[in-house]
Scaffold this active site. Structure first.
Site, mmCIF file in Angstrom:
data_model
loop_
_atom_site.group_PDB
_atom_site.id
_atom_site.type_symbol
_atom_site.label_atom_id
_atom_site.label_comp_id
_atom_site.label_asym_id
_atom_site.label_seq_id
_atom_site.Cartn_x
_atom_site.Cartn_y
_atom_site.Cartn_z
ATOM 1 N N HIS A 1 17.991 63.111 37.777
ATOM 2 C CA HIS A 1 18.502 63.643 37.342
ATOM 3 C C HIS A 1 17.621 63.295 36.209
ATOM 4 C CE1 HIS A 1 21.054 66.392 34.762
ATOM 5 N NE2 HIS A 1 21.891 66.607 35.101
ATOM 6 N N TYR B 1 25.489 60.187 36.045
ATOM 7 C CA TYR B 1 24.196 60.466 36.207
ATOM 8 C C TYR B 1 23.088 59.264 36.031
ATOM 9 C CZ TYR B 1 25.147 65.021 38.304
ATOM 10 O OH TYR B 1 25.039 66.442 38.456
#
Length: 451
Positions: free
Chosen positions: A261, A205
């Site tokens: 995210h 992420y």
């Protein structure tokens, strides 16, 4: 024969012998109740005898590495119990205490069929509304009660939710690599397995791990030894390039997803999403943190890219305003966090009114029971969008039997009464949970980045 007798005979001829009891009641014969008593009460009219909760307990296990918590609700009917997922992997030990100490005391003696009443009672029983620990405990209870209800009705849970509206559940899987070309190669591999929806990431992420650069905070010995580094500029530049390469190499038919995210500033997220619009993402996930919800209105004005949001929401009420305002397109609920099947169905039904689809959060730190709960809802709701795929290790299957299965990008459930998943407590005990988790990601100067 008088006119009344003739009329009665003609009516019986028209309606048939099977309706004679009701017709005779109209003309002075045996009443419907009397006829039913003579013929015996049909099985469906008898109903089920009340069953009470005997105990509620937590089962903790980690066969695949992540902490998993399962709620087991035992009943006064011998052999009848239900399972639900209460996994809060980062604070698993706290959930165990909440279940064994408080939830058990709250539930013992209650009727297993009164799911809504028990959900509402548990929701407010601590006075202050739910936090992540209590909400996971409540989720496990709720799913376990639905599991029991399905077993009592001799039906899979999806039947109790309205029945199937699709033969199986389309899923997306995760592809990636440290370069755009490596990500494209990973996508091709999953396309060959039959997946039609694939989420693409470069590195972890926020492109964590995609660069070997030594950040200044590490040189200064600031933060923890396992803290990760995110280069925000590198990430923001890499995502459009990744989409370009994957689209060029893998074609336009494959549906591509990406998860921000919540790791960049809202204005940077908006600008990046605008740049990937030409590559037609299926959705971009979690562009903003829950603290920055008002930015969704600006995002909607800036781009037509579909947006998925909600896995970090803790309370069912957090979905209301964004959905009514149509700020996002996919309901990204973590069902084992929001309170279980009962509230997830309510949010899904609300989404139908606003053309918002479901996309339940299904990572590896959800138990097979939780994944089964997702799947049963997915099979039953019309406004389904997509489901996160999952693969279970051999160790996981030794602990949990009846896990959902994957085939050519589709998920299917175990077609038995209830949720269809059982647990081997002896095997589960072989894999004790831990208490460490690492979500620490920092900027170059050591400032923490919020997921």
């Amino acid at each position: 024969m008088n006119k009344l007798d003739q009329s009665r005979r003609e009516t019986l001829k028209m309606l048939g012998f099977g309706s004679s009891a009701g017709v005779l009641g109209l003309f002075g014969g045996p009443s419907t109740a009397e006829a039913r008593e003579q013929q015996g009460t049909p099985r469906y009219a008898v109903g089920l005898a009340p069953v009470k909760i005997k105990s509620v307990k937590a089962i903790a296990t980690a066969p695949q590495g992540s902490n998993l918590i399962v709620v087991k609700v035992e009943t006064t009917e011998p052999g009848l119990y239900g399972l639900g997922c209460a996994t809060f992997t980062q604070r698993a030990a706290a959930v165990v205490v909440a279940i064994n100490t408080y939830l058990n005391e709250f539930c013992v003696g209650k009727d297993v069929d009164q799911i809504e009443d028990m959900w509402q009672g548990a929701y407010v029983s601590s006075y202050w509304r739910n936090g992540p620990v209590l909400n996971n405990a409540l989720s496990g209870l709720d799913q376990a009660l639905w599991d029991i209800k399905g077993k009592r009705a001799n039906m899979p849970v999806y039947q109790l939710l309205g029945g199937k509206v699709r033969f199986a559940i389309p899923c997306y899987t995760h592809a990636g690599g440290n370069t755009p070309e490596a990500a494209a190669d990973s996508v091709k591999k999953f396309m060959a397995e039959g997946f039609k929806y694939i989420r693409i990431q470069q590195g972890g992420y926020g492109a964590v791990g995609a660069t070997a650069d030594q950040p200044d905070f590490k040189v200064a010995n600031f933060g923890g030894p396992t803290d990760n580094y995110m280069n925000e500029r590198l990430y923001l530049k890499s995502v459009p390039k990744m989409f370009e390469v994957v689209r060029k190499e893998c074609g336009d038919e494959i549906e591509l997803l990406h998860d921000i995210h919540e790791r960049v500033q809202p204005i940077d997220a908006i600008n990046m999403i605008k740049k990937v619009e030409e590559y037609r993402p299926f959705f971009i996930e979690d562009p903003f943190s829950p603290e920055n919800m008002k930015w969704f209105a600006q995002l909607r004005q800036a781009t037509s890219v579909p947006i998925a949001m909600g896995e970090l929401f803790n309370n069912i009420n957090e979905f209301k305003e964004p959905m009514v305002n149509q700020w996002f397109d996919f309901i990204r609920i973590h069902v084992s966090q929001i309170g279980g099947i009962t509230p997830a169905m309510k949010v899904a039904r609300l989404g139908e009114w606003f053309n918002i689809r479901t996309a339940w959060h299904g990572p590896g730190d959800v138990s097979p029971v939780g994944h089964a709960a997702h799947a049963h809802i997915d099979l039953a709701v019309w406004n389904f969008g997509i489901q996160e795929a999952v693969q279970f290790s051999d160790k996981m299957k030794e602990v949990f039997s009846g896990c959902p299965t994957m085939n050519k990008g589709y998920m299917s459930v175990n077609e038995v009464p209830g949720l269809g998943v059982d647990i081997n407590e002896k095997e589960a005990a072989k894999y004790p949970i831990g208490t460490k988790s690492n979500w620490q990601v920092r900027k170059m100067d050591g400032t923490l980045i919020r997921p």
